[in-house]
Design a protein around this motif. Structure first.
Motif, PDB file in Angstrom:
ATOM      1  N   ALA A  24      26.371 -87.649  68.681  1.00 16.45           N
ATOM      2  CA  ALA A  24      26.235 -88.121  70.062  1.00 16.45           C
ATOM      3  C   ALA A  24      25.013 -87.500  70.734  1.00 16.45           C
ATOM      4  O   ALA A  24      24.281 -88.181  71.466  1.00 16.45           O
ATOM      5  N   MET A  25      24.771 -86.220  70.492  1.00 14.70           N
ATOM      6  CA  MET A  25      23.605 -85.545  71.071  1.00 14.70           C
ATOM      7  C   MET A  25      22.306 -86.142  70.525  1.00 14.70           C
ATOM      8  O   MET A  25      21.358 -86.386  71.275  1.00 14.70           O
ATOM      9  N   GLN A  26      22.248 -86.370  69.220  1.00 16.02           N
ATOM     10  CA  GLN A  26      21.053 -86.967  68.617  1.00 16.02           C
ATOM     11  C   GLN A  26      20.783 -88.347  69.206  1.00 16.02           C
ATOM     12  O   GLN A  26      19.637 -88.689  69.515  1.00 16.02           O
ATOM     13  N   GLN A  27      21.833 -89.131  69.361  1.00 17.34           N
ATOM     14  CA  GLN A  27      21.687 -90.476  69.923  1.00 17.34           C
ATOM     15  C   GLN A  27      21.212 -90.403  71.368  1.00 17.34           C
ATOM     16  O   GLN A  27      20.329 -91.167  71.778  1.00 17.34           O
ATOM     17  N   ALA A  28      21.757 -89.496  72.148  1.00 17.67           N
ATOM     18  CA  ALA A  28      21.368 -89.361  73.556  1.00 17.67           C
ATOM     19  C   ALA A  28      19.903 -88.946  73.686  1.00 17.67           C
ATOM     20  O   ALA A  28      19.176 -89.482  74.528  1.00 17.67           O
ATOM     21  N   VAL A  29      19.458 -88.026  72.861  1.00 18.68           N
ATOM     22  CA  VAL A  29      18.061 -87.592  72.902  1.00 18.68           C
ATOM     23  C   VAL A  29      17.144 -88.746  72.532  1.00 18.68           C
ATOM     24  O   VAL A  29      16.137 -89.006  73.197  1.00 18.68           O
ATOM     25  N   ARG A  30      17.488 -89.455  71.473  1.00 17.71           N
ATOM     26  CA  ARG A  30      16.662 -90.594  71.035  1.00 17.71           C
ATOM     27  C   ARG A  30      16.557 -91.635  72.148  1.00 17.71           C
ATOM     28  O   ARG A  30      15.471 -92.136  72.441  1.00 17.71           O
ATOM     29  N   GLU A  31      17.678 -91.963  72.778  1.00 13.21           N
ATOM     30  CA  GLU A  31      17.665 -92.948  73.854  1.00 13.21           C
ATOM     31  C   GLU A  31      16.832 -92.457  75.036  1.00 13.21           C
ATOM     32  O   GLU A  31      16.120 -93.244  75.663  1.00 13.21           O
ATOM     33  N   ALA A  32      16.885 -91.183  75.347  1.00 13.27           N
ATOM     34  CA  ALA A  32      16.095 -90.632  76.453  1.00 13.27           C
ATOM     35  C   ALA A  32      14.602 -90.727  76.154  1.00 13.27           C
ATOM     36  O   ALA A  32      13.807 -91.098  77.023  1.00 13.27           O
ATOM     37  N   VAL A  33      14.206 -90.411  74.919  1.00 14.61           N
ATOM     38  CA  VAL A  33      12.790 -90.500  74.546  1.00 14.61           C
ATOM     39  C   VAL A  33      12.321 -91.951  74.625  1.00 14.61           C
ATOM     40  O   VAL A  33      11.254 -92.242  75.185  1.00 14.61           O
ATOM     41  N   ILE A  34      13.110 -92.867  74.099  1.00 13.68           N
ATOM     42  CA  ILE A  34      12.756 -94.291  74.146  1.00 13.68           C
ATOM     43  C   ILE A  34      12.613 -94.755  75.591  1.00 13.68           C
ATOM     44  O   ILE A  34      11.643 -95.415  75.951  1.00 13.68           O
ATOM     45  N   ARG A  35      13.576 -94.384  76.445  1.00 10.64           N
ATOM     46  CA  ARG A  35      13.543 -94.795  77.853  1.00 10.64           C
ATOM     47  C   ARG A  35      12.304 -94.241  78.557  1.00 10.64           C
ATOM     48  O   ARG A  35      11.606 -94.971  79.264  1.00 10.64           O
ATOM     49  N   ASN A  68      21.112 -95.949  65.625  1.00  8.94           N
ATOM     50  CA  ASN A  68      22.429 -95.358  65.845  1.00  8.94           C
ATOM     51  C   ASN A  68      22.760 -94.428  64.680  1.00  8.94           C
ATOM     52  O   ASN A  68      23.480 -94.800  63.764  1.00  8.94           O
ATOM     53  N   PRO A  69      22.228 -93.208  64.700  1.00  7.93           N
ATOM     54  CA  PRO A  69      22.463 -92.325  63.563  1.00  7.93           C
ATOM     55  C   PRO A  69      23.940 -91.965  63.459  1.00  7.93           C
ATOM     56  O   PRO A  69      24.610 -91.741  64.456  1.00  7.93           O
ATOM     57  N   VAL A  70      24.419 -91.954  62.261  1.00  6.29           N
ATOM     58  CA  VAL A  70      25.800 -91.568  62.012  1.00  6.29           C
ATOM     59  C   VAL A  70      25.767 -90.427  61.006  1.00  6.29           C
ATOM     60  O   VAL A  70      25.227 -90.569  59.917  1.00  6.29           O
ATOM     61  N   LEU A  71      26.298 -89.298  61.407  1.00  3.49           N
ATOM     62  CA  LEU A  71      26.396 -88.180  60.498  1.00  3.49           C
ATOM     63  C   LEU A  71      27.758 -88.245  59.834  1.00  3.49           C
ATOM     64  O   LEU A  71      28.779 -88.328  60.499  1.00  3.49           O
ATOM     65  N   GLU A  72      27.747 -88.239  58.552  1.00  8.88           N
ATOM     66  CA  GLU A  72      29.003 -88.315  57.823  1.00  8.88           C
ATOM     67  C   GLU A  72      29.526 -86.906  57.560  1.00  8.88           C
ATOM     68  O   GLU A  72      28.854 -86.101  56.922  1.00  8.88           O
ATOM     69  N   PRO A  73      30.709 -86.585  58.060  1.00  6.63           N
ATOM     70  CA  PRO A  73      31.278 -85.277  57.763  1.00  6.63           C
ATOM     71  C   PRO A  73      31.677 -85.216  56.300  1.00  6.63           C
ATOM     72  O   PRO A  73      31.922 -86.257  55.668  1.00  6.63           O
TER      73      PRO A  73
END
Length: 81
Positions: A24-35, A68-73
């Motif tokens: 979720a953090m990685q996705q939020a950062v990516r979206e912020a940079v894109i925006r 939409n990166p997905v980290l697999e546990p």
């Protein structure tokens, strides 16, 4: 603090919640940079032990990263429960 709960000590293993939080953090950062890049806004980052303003034209979006990166546990070992 001297009264620490030994069960709260890190074990080197990450829970499914840890993986979900990181994704979720990685996705939020990516979206912020894109925006910021699309809107032409500079972005504040931490670089070389200081706060730095990066102009929008210098922001880099790594296109090889999934949107939409997905980290697999790792699989849960039922024997360790």
């Amino acid at each position: 603090m001297t009264d620490q709960n030994p069960e709260s000590e890190p074990t080197g293993q990450r829970s499914a919640l840890d993986w979900a939080i990181e994704a979720a953090m990685q996705q939020a950062v990516r979206e912020a940079v894109i925006r910021h890049k699309r809107m032409g806004w500079p972005m504040v980052i931490w670089r070389d032990e200081q706060v730095v303003w990066v102009p929008a034209e210098e922001l880099v979006i790594d296109e090889s990263d999934p949107i939409n990166p997905v980290l697999e546990p790792p699989p849960i070992d039922d024997a360790s429960r």
